[in-house]
Motif scaffolding. Sequence first.
Motif, PDB file in Angstrom:
ATOM      1  N   THR A 116      33.448 -23.107 -38.202  1.00  0.00           N
ATOM      2  CA  THR A 116      34.661 -22.911 -37.628  1.00  0.00           C
ATOM      3  C   THR A 116      35.147 -23.403 -36.304  1.00  0.00           C
ATOM      4  O   THR A 116      33.875 -23.931 -35.340  1.00  0.00           O
ATOM      5  CB  THR A 116      35.165 -21.542 -37.910  1.00  0.00           C
ATOM      6  N   ASN A 117      36.173 -23.343 -35.838  1.00  0.00           N
ATOM      7  CA  ASN A 117      36.717 -23.954 -34.379  1.00  0.00           C
ATOM      8  C   ASN A 117      37.420 -22.851 -33.662  1.00  0.00           C
ATOM      9  O   ASN A 117      38.478 -23.297 -32.893  1.00  0.00           O
ATOM     10  CB  ASN A 117      37.179 -25.368 -34.620  1.00  0.00           C
ATOM     11  N   GLN A 118      36.894 -21.814 -33.720  1.00  0.00           N
ATOM     12  CA  GLN A 118      37.808 -20.772 -32.991  1.00  0.00           C
ATOM     13  C   GLN A 118      37.405 -20.650 -31.346  1.00  0.00           C
ATOM     14  O   GLN A 118      36.180 -20.865 -30.795  1.00  0.00           O
ATOM     15  CB  GLN A 118      37.208 -19.220 -33.535  1.00  0.00           C
ATOM     16  N   PHE A 119      38.352 -20.842 -30.744  1.00  0.00           N
ATOM     17  CA  PHE A 119      37.957 -20.836 -29.152  1.00  0.00           C
ATOM     18  C   PHE A 119      38.217 -19.436 -28.303  1.00  0.00           C
ATOM     19  O   PHE A 119      39.083 -18.885 -28.905  1.00  0.00           O
ATOM     20  CB  PHE A 119      39.119 -21.934 -28.504  1.00  0.00           C
ATOM     21  N   ALA A 120      37.402 -19.211 -27.498  1.00  0.00           N
ATOM     22  CA  ALA A 120      37.729 -18.003 -26.808  1.00  0.00           C
ATOM     23  C   ALA A 120      38.786 -18.106 -25.777  1.00  0.00           C
ATOM     24  O   ALA A 120      39.206 -19.148 -25.468  1.00  0.00           O
ATOM     25  CB  ALA A 120      36.252 -17.581 -26.036  1.00  0.00           C
ATOM     26  N   ALA A 121      39.471 -16.912 -25.439  1.00  0.00           N
ATOM     27  CA  ALA A 121      40.755 -17.114 -24.752  1.00  0.00           C
ATOM     28  C   ALA A 121      40.302 -17.275 -23.208  1.00  0.00           C
ATOM     29  O   ALA A 121      39.095 -16.729 -22.876  1.00  0.00           O
ATOM     30  CB  ALA A 121      41.177 -15.742 -24.645  1.00  0.00           C
ATOM     31  N   THR A 122      41.110 -17.955 -22.424  1.00  0.00           N
ATOM     32  CA  THR A 122      40.888 -18.181 -21.137  1.00  0.00           C
ATOM     33  C   THR A 122      41.253 -17.168 -20.350  1.00  0.00           C
ATOM     34  O   THR A 122      41.896 -16.136 -20.899  1.00  0.00           O
ATOM     35  CB  THR A 122      41.579 -19.448 -20.704  1.00  0.00           C
ATOM     36  N   GLN A 123      41.147 -16.887 -19.148  1.00  0.00           N
ATOM     37  CA  GLN A 123      41.401 -15.966 -18.065  1.00  0.00           C
ATOM     38  C   GLN A 123      42.918 -15.799 -18.081  1.00  0.00           C
ATOM     39  O   GLN A 123      43.438 -14.720 -18.184  1.00  0.00           O
ATOM     40  CB  GLN A 123      40.885 -16.097 -16.785  1.00  0.00           C
ATOM     41  N   ALA A 124      43.562 -16.941 -18.000  1.00  0.00           N
ATOM     42  CA  ALA A 124      45.125 -16.940 -18.038  1.00  0.00           C
ATOM     43  C   ALA A 124      45.586 -16.377 -19.287  1.00  0.00           C
ATOM     44  O   ALA A 124      46.565 -15.581 -19.220  1.00  0.00           O
ATOM     45  CB  ALA A 124      45.663 -18.362 -17.712  1.00  0.00           C
ATOM     46  N   GLU A 125      45.000 -16.739 -20.548  1.00  0.00           N
ATOM     47  CA  GLU A 125      45.487 -16.094 -21.914  1.00  0.00           C
ATOM     48  C   GLU A 125      45.353 -14.641 -21.808  1.00  0.00           C
ATOM     49  O   GLU A 125      46.092 -14.049 -22.167  1.00  0.00           O
ATOM     50  CB  GLU A 125      44.771 -16.802 -22.833  1.00  0.00           C
ATOM     51  N   VAL A 136      30.584 -18.869 -26.874  1.00  0.00           N
ATOM     52  CA  VAL A 136      31.258 -19.218 -28.045  1.00  0.00           C
ATOM     53  C   VAL A 136      31.945 -17.918 -28.638  1.00  0.00           C
ATOM     54  O   VAL A 136      31.409 -16.795 -28.691  1.00  0.00           O
ATOM     55  CB  VAL A 136      30.182 -19.695 -29.205  1.00  0.00           C
ATOM     56  N   ASP A 137      33.144 -18.174 -29.088  1.00  0.00           N
ATOM     57  CA  ASP A 137      34.053 -17.113 -29.735  1.00  0.00           C
ATOM     58  C   ASP A 137      33.430 -16.492 -30.660  1.00  0.00           C
ATOM     59  O   ASP A 137      32.912 -17.090 -31.520  1.00  0.00           O
ATOM     60  CB  ASP A 137      35.418 -17.566 -30.003  1.00  0.00           C
ATOM     61  N   THR A 138      32.984 -15.047 -30.767  1.00  0.00           N
ATOM     62  CA  THR A 138      32.122 -14.360 -31.783  1.00  0.00           C
ATOM     63  C   THR A 138      32.859 -14.449 -33.111  1.00  0.00           C
ATOM     64  O   THR A 138      32.416 -13.927 -34.323  1.00  0.00           O
ATOM     65  CB  THR A 138      31.949 -13.021 -31.427  1.00  0.00           C
ATOM     66  N   ARG A 139      34.234 -14.690 -33.216  1.00  0.00           N
ATOM     67  CA  ARG A 139      34.960 -14.900 -34.472  1.00  0.00           C
ATOM     68  C   ARG A 139      34.389 -16.129 -35.419  1.00  0.00           C
ATOM     69  O   ARG A 139      34.613 -16.156 -36.536  1.00  0.00           O
ATOM     70  CB  ARG A 139      36.251 -15.283 -34.509  1.00  0.00           C
TER      71      ARG A 139
END
Length: 972
Positions: A895-904, A950-953
């Motif tokens: 999968t290609n789940q991205f972790a949120a940035t500080q701004a998000e 890496v996003d843990t999802r």
Amino acid sequence: MKNFKGNLFSILLLMMTSIVFSQGKIRGTVVDNELKGSLPGVNVVVKGSSTGASTDIDGKFIVTTTQTTGQVVVSFIGYKSMTVNFSVKNGETVDLGTITLTADSNELDEVVVRSSVIDVAKDRKTPVAVSTIRASEIQQKLGNLEFPEILANTPSVYATKSGGGFGDSRINIRGFAQENIAVMINGVPVNDMENSRVFWSNWAGLSDVTSAMQVQRGLGSSKLAISSVGGTINIITRTADMKEGGQISVGLANDDYLKTQASYSTGKMKNGLSASVLFSQTRGEGYVDGTGFEAGNYFVALGYEINKKHDVQLTFTGAPQFHDQRSNAPTINQYLKYGTGGEPNIKYNSDWGYLNGEEYSFRTNYYHKPVASLNWDWKINETTKLSTVLYGSWGRGGGTNGTGALRGNRFFSDNLRKPDGTINVDLIQAWNSGQQVTVIPGTGAQVPGSYTRAQIGGLYQNSSSSSNNATNGITQISSINSHNWYGGVMNLNKKLSQELTLDFGIDARTYRGIHFQNVNDLLGADGYADNTDVNNPGRFVNFEYAAEPNGNPFYNTDYQQKINYNNDGVVSWYGAFTQLEYSRKNLTAYIQGAISQQGFKREDYFKYLTTDPLYSTDFENILGGNVKGGVNYNINKNHNVFANAGYYSKQPFFNAVYINNASVVNENLTNEKILGFEAGYGFRSSKFNANLNFYRTSWKDRFLRITANIDEDLNNATPTIPGSAFLSGIEQVHTGFELDFTYKPMRILTINGMASMGNWKYGSDVTANYQDENSQVITNPSGEVFTETLYLDGLKVGDAAQTTASIGASLEVVRNVKIDGNYRYIDNLYASISPENFRTEAANKAGSLELPSYGLMDAGFSYKMMVGKDNTNSVNFRLNINNVLDKTYIAESRTNQFAATQAEFDGNTGNGLINPSGSQTSSSNFLKGNGPTQYATYQDYQNRGVYDGVDTRNQVFFGFGRTWNFTLSYNF
């Protein structure tokens, strides 16, 4: 005392004079057997001593020795060593004349490649990028590793264990998956004729009988019209006329791994007959939880040299096996949840549990795929040779899965798990058999309740439905993928002149793939209701078939009770090929051409009435072929350069001809187009060899089937179910360079290294449609096939590392005692494309998910003890330790789940974050302000929602930690 000193001086002077006058000289010239040119820098050593010399620029040498008789050993990297007897009188010089060394870049120990069907690349002659692995290296270093992993230190190769089950490993070359890598065994193609895949579990015993394995990266030198987009793996097995002798060995490794093996070869007898046999047995619990396995292997080869013109070889080999799998990639969250101390449990497997106290896996692969081949080589005359191979393969078996639901929960649902993460199979059986259970429903109110199953017609009937009702249950079923495969290759090799050689041949194959599902375990239910057969609606199935390989590969499967789908794929192949090669002194050039017609036919016994023309289609015939050529120029004894180019018009796979599990031919059917270029430079000397290659491969109109998480209701809701996405119109461009070298500064030390860097990208957006795990097409509310655009243009191609490097050394500490080590570095590794993450243009801008780089260290120890009469036999000890530093790393992500940035994170209002894919992330993963999980700061979120960046999802497979294997063998 004075007289004593004088006498001592006289004695020493006499000894020195005697030594000087007892010295003799040995001279000679070393040349190459093919180019007939002199070889500089060749090592010439008097056997059993340190006395020696190297050849000069003209290939000449002079060795001074005190021995009057003995042997000299002539050795040079890339050539077979030679031992030459000598006899020299005191003070004289003996001339050994011209010593001719044979090129041994292929290092095919104990193998004579007679057949012109086998396309083996030759060093400084065949203009392709090539690496060869010797049988001795395979036997030493493989141990309990998977067969493709022996290639891990080859440039542009990425091999992983995937889910970690026995034989479930996979390999990529230059960024292309193994279904686009041609695998040849003794010149016979073994890629599946429907989807071109190679399941290494079916070839688990291949490493036992391999004499050499050669990897040709790029389009390669094979004359056949095969799927060598990324490369070709040529495997050459034992022959019947190997030298007389045998081996008995036992291997031990981590997780109760045990392998026993015995082999014997008669050698060629006076009557021209020869035989070679091998048997082995392997079992273990598996490194990953719930992945036990058991596998056998048999190999029988019979040979008969009728006369000097005719030689016949018959081989029969197979490897019946079963192994429990980890098919569904857990999320990093799951690995962490079932780990300890904040570290992931990299052995975690979400596909198994316990039933009545014994391990029970929902995902088991079982198969038996014997292969028989008959090779006939006919030397018609001194300039003409005909090589023919006829072969057959009979595969029987499949893989298990779970279907149906318990109150809307699939077998892999978290609601059906115990606290340790294993599946509560006892609970499933209790529900199936009508006992009261406490469970959280899969849909509706997410609170536990007590439920009792209802009967239908007085019976507990399972089905494939996943709805939340009181009547359905969960069944273990198998997807059967059997086949009958026959083929032949014939090649005529004609030497037209001293410089020109012409090859011409034909390649014919026929294949029937047999596909259906059956019931393995009703888990307490009375039967399985199936309504998918339009010719026999409303069937009730109650027979259970064992998920284990059948010793008889020819048994008929027609009598079995089949469910969900039942169809055959029939493929015919007729091809012709030719090659013209020019070779003179330092120049070699070739041009090849091949054409093939593939016919695809589909027979569906469930979906269509027997009166429907689609019940059995006509053949859809598709023409394809290729043309390629190359040139190699040896500048001098040390330097050579080469270049090659080729174009393929490649027929699509079966599922691209008949898409959506239907018998209607794809109206947008087109051949895939591959254009490849490659150039390289080689350096050879007595101590240092190196190769440098550059390549570019363009691939258009590709059709691909990949794993996907399917949202059956098309409402972007969770949970999703595992299924497949069919992508059409893919374009890819792969460029890169490769370097490998061998350095031998002294006899006892060898240093090897490699580095490769690629730039692999998608060149277009694609169209996708979907099927669930039962091959049912996903349709929209109006009943039409659901399709959508995936925005892949410009994204990095994932699933393989684009940058790899390794450095290793082998040192002979004392005679017959060696230690070796290797460090491998992996970088620019991207996740494979998950369709659900690229449905918007915003997702394309985010790019592919890059996984953390990592490095692995391996080490080994070998000891060889000579025994028996004249020390002709040996006892061998080998210890391997892989991943010595016990590095934890992510080997691949689905999968290609991205972790949120500080701004998000800062902009989150508590209703879920918008991730780079353009869709709203699940609020249960990271929230600020309210919700079930609250993170006060971005750092707090990072500590809980991100692992190693890496996003843990993400659904990933971790690589194995530290493992070991030990082998003890007796060679006689």
